[in-house]
Design an enzyme around this catalytic site. Structure first.
Site, PDB file in Angstrom:
ATOM      1  N   GLU A   1     -11.899  -5.770  -6.151  1.00  0.00           N
ATOM      2  CA  GLU A   1     -10.903  -6.830  -6.249  1.00  0.00           C
ATOM      3  C   GLU A   1     -11.390  -8.345  -6.411  1.00  0.00           C
ATOM      4  O   GLU A   1     -11.000  -9.222  -5.648  1.00  0.00           O
ATOM      5  CB  GLU A   1      -9.836  -6.769  -4.847  1.00  0.00           C
ATOM      6  CG  GLU A   1      -9.275  -5.447  -4.884  1.00  0.00           C
ATOM      7  CD  GLU A   1      -8.172  -5.308  -3.707  1.00  0.00           C
ATOM      8  OE1 GLU A   1      -7.937  -6.256  -2.907  1.00  0.00           O
ATOM      9  OE2 GLU A   1      -7.299  -4.426  -3.846  1.00  0.00           O
TER      10      GLU A   1
ATOM     11  N   GLU B   1      -7.801   2.630  -5.847  1.00  0.00           N
ATOM     12  CA  GLU B   1      -7.082   2.663  -4.520  1.00  0.00           C
ATOM     13  C   GLU B   1      -5.488   2.502  -5.137  1.00  0.00           C
ATOM     14  O   GLU B   1      -5.159   1.946  -5.836  1.00  0.00           O
ATOM     15  CB  GLU B   1      -7.360   1.074  -4.061  1.00  0.00           C
ATOM     16  CG  GLU B   1      -8.668   1.135  -3.330  1.00  0.00           C
ATOM     17  CD  GLU B   1      -8.878  -0.452  -2.568  1.00  0.00           C
ATOM     18  OE1 GLU B   1      -7.915  -0.677  -1.965  1.00  0.00           O
ATOM     19  OE2 GLU B   1      -9.933  -0.732  -2.789  1.00  0.00           O
TER      20      GLU B   1
END
Ligand code: BGP
Length: 464
Positions: free
Chosen positions: A173, A362
């Site tokens: 991220e 994810e």
């Protein structure tokens, strides 16, 4: 009969070292940013003292129990497991000349265990942690020394695991540094935008260098980036809202633009100028950036809305990102808005933009589970969530999007990243532990375990 996913589609789950391993000082491991934030990435930074407590210090003790866990993943039919290497197990302070053998040996054991069941590892080089030593001595990603240290670390693990790991990811991220600078780039939370974007630049350069190194050392491997897929919709069709949404989506897409195209996108020139941000970019940096990733990976949990209307903006909420709720969507217990169709939209948007293969690394529902008197856990809400998202993945594949695979977040219960809660569970496998750290750490199969097993064995045909 429902359509099958392609045979080559990889099925599995994703975890991160600091959220499962525990053993935070074992075998020479150094302190990481995650160790210094026992309350999670939005918690306070503390000084660790002998005998103090942090729930991640033991987490689910994956460091010692991984053979049992990998066996359970294999029982579900996983063909891929995403995990991260804790940088501090390999370079405890971050700037050592040589890697730590005990740390490398641990990951050898883990990857060998996965190989027994033909589970392919997908490895994130840095998942929400970096050596505290690099922050203490050099100021984290503010310093170019950190780029060199990261490259040394990346080369060391590519070298060691080149025959065992073919799928790599750089920074988890990467766009989160805009919201959590300490976790993302090792800077104080109150850092200004100039400092944060300069550190981000260094991290993008490091990412480019890692891609180059991976291609040299693991020629048949693939290395991707990892974005927090924070898709935003305009709250209304007012052109001002649409323009504002375009700009806010660019704030995270910017990272992918650099990592795919190897240069800063044109729109960032104005963005930086209007904020008086001026980046130091060397000629060598420009060359380093020109190492495009092989595939794009991202996390997807929710979507949010954008408006220029001040009154509406007061309603923004959320614990990772502050977003305006969408009136058409329901929310999880943690206020994350559930939007399966958004995943199809995002997959199409990213594929239209980049024409690179995509990997959903994810996705999942954090929820409180109830253990029934007979020990069973009937997590129908989790089944519903994953089912509905996978149906949309299949739609996207039908749309023509190249999707390599899907690893749902936390296939086994783990410590949450944002607030280090244990009660926020994502797993198909229950772990007996609570927010205070009590529990036997015993593993049990939830209802979703058997459901996911069937989805995988039917290549998605069992989805409803
Ligand atoms: C992502 C992180 C993960 C993970 C997940 C869920 O942002 O990459 O590490 O934890 O979010 O968030 P949380 O654990 O806060 O529920």
């Amino acid at each position: 009969m429902n359509k099958r996913f392609p045979d080559s589609f990889l099925w599995g789950g994703a975890v991160a070292a600091n959220q499962v391993e525990g053993a935070y000082q074992t075998d020479g491991k150094g302190l990481s940013t995650s160790d210094l934030q026992p309350q999670g990435i939005f918690g306070q930074r503390v000084t660790r003292t002998e005998g103090d407590f942090g729930i991640k210090d033991t987490a689910i003790d994956f460091y010692h129990r991984f053979p049992e866990d990998v066996k359970l993943f294999a029982e579900m039919g996983f063909t891929v497991l995403r995990t991260s290497i804790a940088w501090t197990r390999i370079f405890p302070e971050g700037d050592e000349a040589e890697p730590c053998e005990a740390g490398l040996a641990y990951y050898d054991r883990l990857f060998d265990e996965m190989a027994k069941y033909n589970i392919q590892p997908m490895v994130t080089l840095s998942h929400y942690e970096m050596p505290w030593g690099l922050i203490n001595k050099y100021g984290g990603w503010a310093s170019r020394t950190t780029i060199d240290c990261f490259e040394r670390y990346a080369r060391a693990v590519f070298q060691r695991f080149q025959h065992k790991v073919k799928l790599w990811l750089t920074f988890n991220e990467i766009n989160m540094s805009l919201h959590a600078p300490f976790t993302g780039v090792g800077l104080p939370e109150e850092s200004d935008q100039q400092a944060v974007y300069q550190a981000i630049h260094h991290q993008l350069v490091a990412s480019g260098r890692a891609v180059k190194a991976c291609h040299e050392i693991v020629p048949e491997g693939k290395i991707g980036n990892m974005l927090l897929g924070a898709l935003l919709y305009p709250l209304s069709c007012r052109p001002a809202d649409v323009m504002e949404t375009l700009q806010q989506n660019r704030e995270w897409l910017f990272f992918g633009d650099v990592q795919v195209r190897g240069r800063y996108p044109a729109y960032m020139k104005r963005f930086f100028a209007e904020r008086n941000i001026s980046l130091q970019i060397s000629d060598q940096d420009r060359l380093d950036l020109q190492n495009p990733i092989d595939y794009i990976s991202f996390s997807y949990y929710m979507t949010g809305c954008v408006t220029t209307n001040e009154e509406e903006n007061q309603k923004a909420r959320g614990n990772i990102l502050s977003m305006i709720p969408n009136p058409h969507l329901a929310s999880s217990e943690w206020g994350w808005q559930i939007d399966p169709e958004g995943l199809r939209i995002l997959l199409n948007l990213l594929y239209d933009r980049y024409q690179k293969p995509l990997f959903i690394v994810e996705n999942g529902l954090g929820a409180k589970d109830t253990v029934e008197a007979d020990g069973s856990i009937n997590d129908d809400y989790r089944i519903q969530y994953i089912n509905d998202h996978l149906v949309q993945v299949r739609e996207a594949i039908e749309d023509g999007v190249e999707v390599l695979g899907y690893t749902s977040w936390g296939p086994i219960d783990l410590v949450s990243a944002s607030k280090a809660e244990f009660s926020k569970r994502y797993g198909y496998i229950h772990v007996d532990r609570d927010d205070s750290g009590n529990g036997t750490l015993a593993r049990t199969r939830k209802k979703s375990f058997f459901w996911y097993q069937q989805v995988i064995s039917t290549h998605g045909e069992s989805l409803s």
